[in-house]
Design a protein around this motif. Structure first.
Motif, PDB file in Angstrom:
ATOM      1  N   GLY A 246       0.794  -1.232   0.000  1.00 16.14           N
ATOM      2  CA  GLY A 246       0.000   0.000   0.000  1.00 16.14           C
ATOM      3  C   GLY A 246       0.823   1.277   0.000  1.00 16.14           C
ATOM      4  N   ARG A 247       2.143   1.181   0.088  1.00 22.58           N
ATOM      5  CA  ARG A 247       2.965   2.400   0.062  1.00 22.58           C
ATOM      6  C   ARG A 247       3.548   2.611  -1.314  1.00 22.58           C
ATOM      7  NH1 ARG A 247       7.080   1.746   4.728  1.00 22.58           N
ATOM      8  NH2 ARG A 247       7.985   3.574   3.775  1.00 22.58           N
ATOM      9  N   VAL A 248       3.553   3.853  -1.768  1.00 22.50           N
ATOM     10  CA  VAL A 248       4.101   4.178  -3.082  1.00 22.50           C
ATOM     11  C   VAL A 248       5.238   5.171  -2.868  1.00 22.50           C
ATOM     12  CG1 VAL A 248       3.599   5.137  -5.365  1.00 22.50           C
ATOM     13  CG2 VAL A 248       1.827   3.904  -4.135  1.00 22.50           C
ATOM     14  N   VAL A 249       6.416   4.872  -3.405  1.00 17.86           N
ATOM     15  CA  VAL A 249       7.555   5.786  -3.239  1.00 17.86           C
ATOM     16  C   VAL A 249       8.227   6.017  -4.588  1.00 17.86           C
ATOM     17  CG1 VAL A 249       8.050   5.079  -0.858  1.00 17.86           C
ATOM     18  CG2 VAL A 249       9.157   3.905  -2.749  1.00 17.86           C
ATOM     19  N   ASN A 250       8.907   7.153  -4.702  1.00 17.59           N
ATOM     20  CA  ASN A 250       9.661   7.461  -5.908  1.00 17.59           C
ATOM     21  C   ASN A 250      11.142   7.489  -5.582  1.00 17.59           C
ATOM     22  OD1 ASN A 250       7.544   8.154  -7.808  1.00 17.59           O
ATOM     23  ND2 ASN A 250       7.105   9.820  -6.400  1.00 17.59           N
ATOM     24  N   GLY A 251      11.952   6.974  -6.485  1.00 21.41           N
ATOM     25  CA  GLY A 251      13.403   7.120  -6.372  1.00 21.41           C
ATOM     26  C   GLY A 251      13.915   7.756  -7.643  1.00 21.41           C
ATOM     27  N   VAL A 252      14.886   8.649  -7.482  1.00 20.30           N
ATOM     28  CA  VAL A 252      15.448   9.326  -8.658  1.00 20.30           C
ATOM     29  C   VAL A 252      16.955   9.121  -8.649  1.00 20.30           C
ATOM     30  CG1 VAL A 252      15.706  11.550  -9.845  1.00 20.30           C
ATOM     31  CG2 VAL A 252      13.603  11.047  -8.615  1.00 20.30           C
ATOM     32  N   GLY A 253      17.535   8.871  -9.815  1.00 16.24           N
ATOM     33  CA  GLY A 253      18.989   8.730  -9.932  1.00 16.24           C
ATOM     34  C   GLY A 253      19.456   9.386 -11.215  1.00 16.24           C
ATOM     35  N   ALA A 254      20.641   9.996 -11.174  1.00 13.82           N
ATOM     36  CA  ALA A 254      21.178  10.632 -12.381  1.00 13.82           C
ATOM     37  C   ALA A 254      22.597  10.165 -12.621  1.00 13.82           C
ATOM     38  CB  ALA A 254      21.131  12.146 -12.234  1.00 13.82           C
ATOM     39  N   ASP A 255      22.934   9.958 -13.879  1.00 17.16           N
ATOM     40  CA  ASP A 255      24.288   9.541 -14.248  1.00 17.16           C
ATOM     41  C   ASP A 255      24.397   9.622 -15.768  1.00 17.16           C
ATOM     42  OD1 ASP A 255      26.605   7.863 -12.680  1.00 17.16           O
ATOM     43  OD2 ASP A 255      26.569   7.379 -14.824  1.00 17.16           O
ATOM     44  N   PRO A 256      25.608   9.876 -16.297  1.00 17.00           N
ATOM     45  CA  PRO A 256      25.735   9.858 -17.759  1.00 17.00           C
ATOM     46  C   PRO A 256      25.408   8.470 -18.342  1.00 17.00           C
ATOM     47  CG  PRO A 256      27.637  10.911 -16.751  1.00 17.00           C
ATOM     48  CD  PRO A 256      26.842  10.302 -15.634  1.00 17.00           C
ATOM     49  N   ASP A 257      25.557   7.413 -17.533  1.00 18.11           N
ATOM     50  CA  ASP A 257      25.210   6.056 -17.966  1.00 18.11           C
ATOM     51  C   ASP A 257      23.799   5.757 -17.452  1.00 18.11           C
ATOM     52  OD1 ASP A 257      24.790   3.312 -17.968  1.00 18.11           O
ATOM     53  OD2 ASP A 257      26.909   2.851 -17.638  1.00 18.11           O
ATOM     54  N   ILE A 258      22.832   5.578 -18.383  1.00 20.24           N
ATOM     55  CA  ILE A 258      21.450   5.463 -17.893  1.00 20.24           C
ATOM     56  C   ILE A 258      21.182   4.148 -17.158  1.00 20.24           C
ATOM     57  CG2 ILE A 258      20.311   7.095 -19.475  1.00 20.24           C
ATOM     58  CD1 ILE A 258      19.296   4.543 -20.937  1.00 20.24           C
ATOM     59  N   VAL A 259      22.027   3.136 -17.382  1.00 18.63           N
ATOM     60  CA  VAL A 259      21.843   1.886 -16.623  1.00 18.63           C
ATOM     61  C   VAL A 259      22.245   2.136 -15.164  1.00 18.63           C
ATOM     62  CG1 VAL A 259      22.329  -0.573 -16.527  1.00 18.63           C
ATOM     63  CG2 VAL A 259      22.376   0.605 -18.736  1.00 18.63           C
ATOM     64  N   VAL A 260      23.342   2.882 -14.977  1.00 17.54           N
ATOM     65  CA  VAL A 260      23.759   3.242 -13.609  1.00 17.54           C
ATOM     66  C   VAL A 260      22.697   4.145 -12.972  1.00 17.54           C
ATOM     67  CG1 VAL A 260      25.501   4.468 -12.258  1.00 17.54           C
ATOM     68  CG2 VAL A 260      26.215   2.952 -14.103  1.00 17.54           C
ATOM     69  N   ALA A 261      22.199   5.122 -13.757  1.00 19.00           N
ATOM     70  CA  ALA A 261      21.154   6.027 -13.231  1.00 19.00           C
ATOM     71  C   ALA A 261      19.942   5.206 -12.779  1.00 19.00           C
ATOM     72  CB  ALA A 261      20.751   7.040 -14.298  1.00 19.00           C
ATOM     73  N   SER A 262      19.611   4.162 -13.538  1.00 20.74           N
ATOM     74  CA  SER A 262      18.448   3.318 -13.190  1.00 20.74           C
ATOM     75  C   SER A 262      18.708   2.575 -11.881  1.00 20.74           C
ATOM     76  CB  SER A 262      18.189   2.289 -14.299  1.00 20.74           C
ATOM     77  OG  SER A 262      18.046   2.942 -15.531  1.00 20.74           O
ATOM     78  N   ALA A 263      19.933   2.051 -11.737  1.00 22.74           N
ATOM     79  CA  ALA A 263      20.258   1.327 -10.504  1.00 22.74           C
ATOM     80  C   ALA A 263      20.212   2.274  -9.306  1.00 22.74           C
ATOM     81  CB  ALA A 263      21.633   0.682 -10.632  1.00 22.74           C
ATOM     82  N   LYS A 264      20.745   3.492  -9.490  1.00 24.82           N
ATOM     83  CA  LYS A 264      20.721   4.471  -8.386  1.00 24.82           C
ATOM     84  C   LYS A 264      19.282   4.824  -8.018  1.00 24.82           C
ATOM     85  CE  LYS A 264      25.080   6.961  -9.217  1.00 24.82           C
ATOM     86  NZ  LYS A 264      25.633   8.210  -9.751  1.00 24.82           N
ATOM     87  N   ALA A 265      18.448   5.000  -9.041  1.00 24.04           N
ATOM     88  CA  ALA A 265      17.046   5.362  -8.780  1.00 24.04           C
ATOM     89  C   ALA A 265      16.352   4.228  -8.030  1.00 24.04           C
ATOM     90  CB  ALA A 265      16.331   5.650 -10.105  1.00 24.04           C
ATOM     91  N   TYR A 266      16.646   3.003  -8.427  1.00 22.33           N
ATOM     92  CA  TYR A 266      16.008   1.847  -7.789  1.00 22.33           C
ATOM     93  C   TYR A 266      16.418   1.744  -6.325  1.00 22.33           C
ATOM     94  CZ  TYR A 266      13.817  -2.753  -7.639  1.00 22.33           C
ATOM     95  OH  TYR A 266      12.983  -3.796  -7.336  1.00 22.33           O
ATOM     96  N   LEU A 267      17.733   1.935  -6.070  1.00 22.15           N
ATOM     97  CA  LEU A 267      18.213   1.859  -4.682  1.00 22.15           C
ATOM     98  C   LEU A 267      17.619   2.985  -3.842  1.00 22.15           C
ATOM     99  CD1 LEU A 267      21.957   0.958  -5.402  1.00 22.15           C
ATOM    100  CD2 LEU A 267      20.247  -0.536  -4.317  1.00 22.15           C
ATOM    101  N   SER A 268      17.474   4.165  -4.478  1.00 22.71           N
ATOM    102  CA  SER A 268      16.893   5.300  -3.757  1.00 22.71           C
ATOM    103  C   SER A 268      15.435   4.996  -3.383  1.00 22.71           C
ATOM    104  CB  SER A 268      17.029   6.551  -4.631  1.00 22.71           C
ATOM    105  OG  SER A 268      15.954   7.414  -4.458  1.00 22.71           O
ATOM    106  N   ALA A 269      14.698   4.364  -4.300  1.00 22.58           N
ATOM    107  CA  ALA A 269      13.307   4.007  -3.989  1.00 22.58           C
ATOM    108  C   ALA A 269      13.266   2.951  -2.885  1.00 22.58           C
ATOM    109  CB  ALA A 269      12.608   3.510  -5.250  1.00 22.58           C
ATOM    110  N   LEU A 270      14.198   1.992  -2.937  1.00 18.40           N
ATOM    111  CA  LEU A 270      14.229   0.969  -1.875  1.00 18.40           C
ATOM    112  C   LEU A 270      14.511   1.603  -0.524  1.00 18.40           C
ATOM    113  CD1 LEU A 270      16.176  -2.035  -3.475  1.00 18.40           C
ATOM    114  CD2 LEU A 270      13.726  -1.878  -3.016  1.00 18.40           C
ATOM    115  N   ASN A 271      15.408   2.601  -0.503  1.00 17.73           N
ATOM    116  CA  ASN A 271      15.698   3.290   0.761  1.00 17.73           C
ATOM    117  C   ASN A 271      14.425   3.876   1.344  1.00 17.73           C
ATOM    118  OD1 ASN A 271      18.440   2.976   1.221  1.00 17.73           O
ATOM    119  ND2 ASN A 271      18.965   4.525  -0.296  1.00 17.73           N
TER     120      ASN A 271
END
Ligand code: KIV
Ligand code: ZN
Length: 512
Positions: free
Chosen positions: A474-499
């Motif tokens: 029931g909880r909805v969260v957003n994670g955002v990540g930025a990096d010149p490599d979009i795969v890295v940016a995606s991983a950062k965003a995912y970890l941020s959402a998990l946090n």
């Protein structure tokens, strides 16, 4: 001297009601600080009685913000009002905003109350609130679709009980400008004690007219407060957009004849912060804050602007905080230059440790990307690893392999409570493989409800900014990540959402 138009920002309350836009207490506090920098007159910080999370967010904002009035929404009952007053205790200037529906439809179908019961409850609530706080706003919900005779009775009664602001919401975005303006005008003329309160407009954008309706409420109706949100954030099609209404009144001061206290050069930073926090991307052609709002693509326009800016520009980009996409800093820039640029961008980091972390990130980025734009810096400082708060998950490194005809593979190293762990997986694409590699270790069970990539500045050299929205229990969260490599940016965003999902702090729930 011209009269003042009060800017009441409800990004943290009505804006947050947008599904998927819910924010943590810390995120709300950060946005509240930016709203204070903008010199917003009133910040509606939340709906204190609706959850412990919202109570704590209102309380934290009331304790931290000193230059804006802090307001809590409250249904028209003693319990809600007492809870709002309690959350607002630390505020330098506090307001309670109480509401009850007055349209026949809402009273009959939603509240199951007679008009006389609604009138009594509205009076009693304002009387109760007035004993706790001096500044009371009253809203007849679905006011625009209410019977004007009944509405006049309710408004007259609550002003007599001590309401100091009367807000007339177009809750469902049904109004059109001329009619809404005349509606407010007629209410003000018919309510005998109307001069004892400030009149306010609150418009939703279902027909794309929230800003136009609000401005008509001001010009025709004589309202002197506008309720709005950054980027027009809000349920369904959103609320009246702060940046548009403010720039309209400022740019057409000749017509509106009113002053606004907003420090407009912080508008773009505020827009960016809200968009990054909520994952609600700003469309490029959005007035004032869209990436193209000041771009002149056609040859004729470019030629005109170069000869004289006002041939095609009615506002100056720098007045709302754009810095013309210029290269601001590079690899050789020092800490002081970086710190000064942060100040110019209106970014205030909490501690010197945070500045040091941000500077280290900047240096890392400058090694990989020759031109650093303001947008890069803003993305960098909103990265969680910059703040000194301890996060459960942190990105370390990623390797992935993809080749036409082969299934992509990813291997990721990240920290869990400071300890390095490794995850591996294949996937449909490199992003999918990388996020599955994280999940192979974490097993959060979260469902991804949004994944979006956005280029921070124009070219392929740009950093990719990824937003991931996760839902769990029931909880909805957003994670955002930025990096010149979009795969890295995606991983950062995912970890941020998990946090955010793992965080023990009570989430701030969206309100109905
Ligand atoms: O749209 C609305 O009616 C509201 C009220 C609670 C003011 O948000
Ligand atoms: Zn609303």
């Amino acid at each position: 001297m011209a009269e003042k138009l009060i800017i009441f920002d409800t990004t943290l309350r009505d804006g947050e009601q947008s599904p998927g836009a819910s924010m943590t207490k810390d995120e709300k506090l950060r946005i509240a600080r930016q709203l204070e920098r903008l010199k917003v007159d009133v910040i509606e910080a939340g709906f204190a009685a609706s959850s412990n999370g919202d109570f704590e967010a209102v309380q934290a904002i009331a304790n931290a913000i000193k230059d804006s009035t802090i307001c809590s929404l409250s249904r028209a009952n003693d319990r809600d009002i007492a809870r709002a007053a309690e959350a607002l205790q630390g505020a330098a200037s506090a307001r309670i905003h109480t509401f009850i529906a007055t349209s026949a439809l809402h009273m009959e179908k939603k509240l199951r109350m007679t008009p006389e019961q609604v009138l009594e409850q509205a009076k009693q609530s304002v009387r109760f609130a007035r004993n706790l706080v001096g500044d009371i706003e009253f809203s007849p919900e679905d006011g625009y679709r209410s019977d004007p005779d009944f509405l006049c009775r309710v408004i007259e009664a609550v002003i007599a009980e001590g309401a100091t602001t009367i807000n007339v919401p177009d809750t469902v975005g049904y109004a059109v400008p001329e009619l809404y303006g005349n509606f407010i005008k007629s209410l003000r003329e018919r309510v005998p004690n109307s001069d004892k309160a400030i009149w306010s407009v609150h418009c939703h954008n279902d027909l794309g007219m929230a800003v136009a309706n609000s401005l008509a409420g001001v010009k025709i109706g004589g309202a002197r407060q506008v309720e709005c949100t950054i980027n027009g954030l809000g349920e369904r099609a959103g609320n009246c957009s702060l940046e548009e209404v403010v720039m309209a009144v400022k740019t057409r001061r000749d017509y509106y004849g009113l002053d606004v206290g907003i420090d407009t050069k912080h508008i773009v930073a505020a827009s960016r912060m809200v968009s990054q926090t909520t994952g609600f991307v700003v469309q490029p052609n959005k007035a004032v804050v869209g990436a193209n709002a000041f771009a002149h693509a056609s040859g004729i326009h470019q030629d005109g602007v170069l000869k004289a800016r006002d041939t095609y520009e009615i506002m100056r980009a720098e007045d709302v905080g754009w810095s013309a996409n210029k290269i601001v800093l590079g690899k050789l820039s020092g800490r002081n230059a970086f710190k000064q640029r942060l100040q110019e961008l209106g970014v205030q980091l909490e501690s010197e440790t945070d500045v040091n972390n941000a500077f280290a990130k900047f240096k890392e980025l400058a090694d990989r990307k020759s031109e650093i734009f303001d947008e890069d810096i803003l993305a960098l400082v909103s990265d969680e690893s910059v703040t000194s708060e301890k996060e459960q998950f942190g990105f370390v490194s990623l390797a992935q392999h993809s080749e036409t005809g082969e299934r992509p593979q990813a291997s990721i190293v990240f920290t869990v409570d400071g300890k390095e762990v490794r995850g591996q997986s294949d996937g449909n694409g490199p992003v999918d493989a990388s996020l599955k590699a994280i999940e192979s270790h974490v097993q959060s069970g979260a469902e991804m409800v949004l994944y979006s990539v956005n280029a921070i500045s124009g070219s392929t050299e740009s950093q990719g900014e990824v937003t991931v929205r996760l839902q769990n229990s029931g909880r909805v969260v957003n994670g955002v990540g930025a990096d010149p490599d979009i795969v890295v940016a995606s991983a950062k965003a995912y970890l941020s959402a998990l946090n955010k999902l793992q965080s023990k702090s009570d989430r701030v729930a969206a309100q109905g």
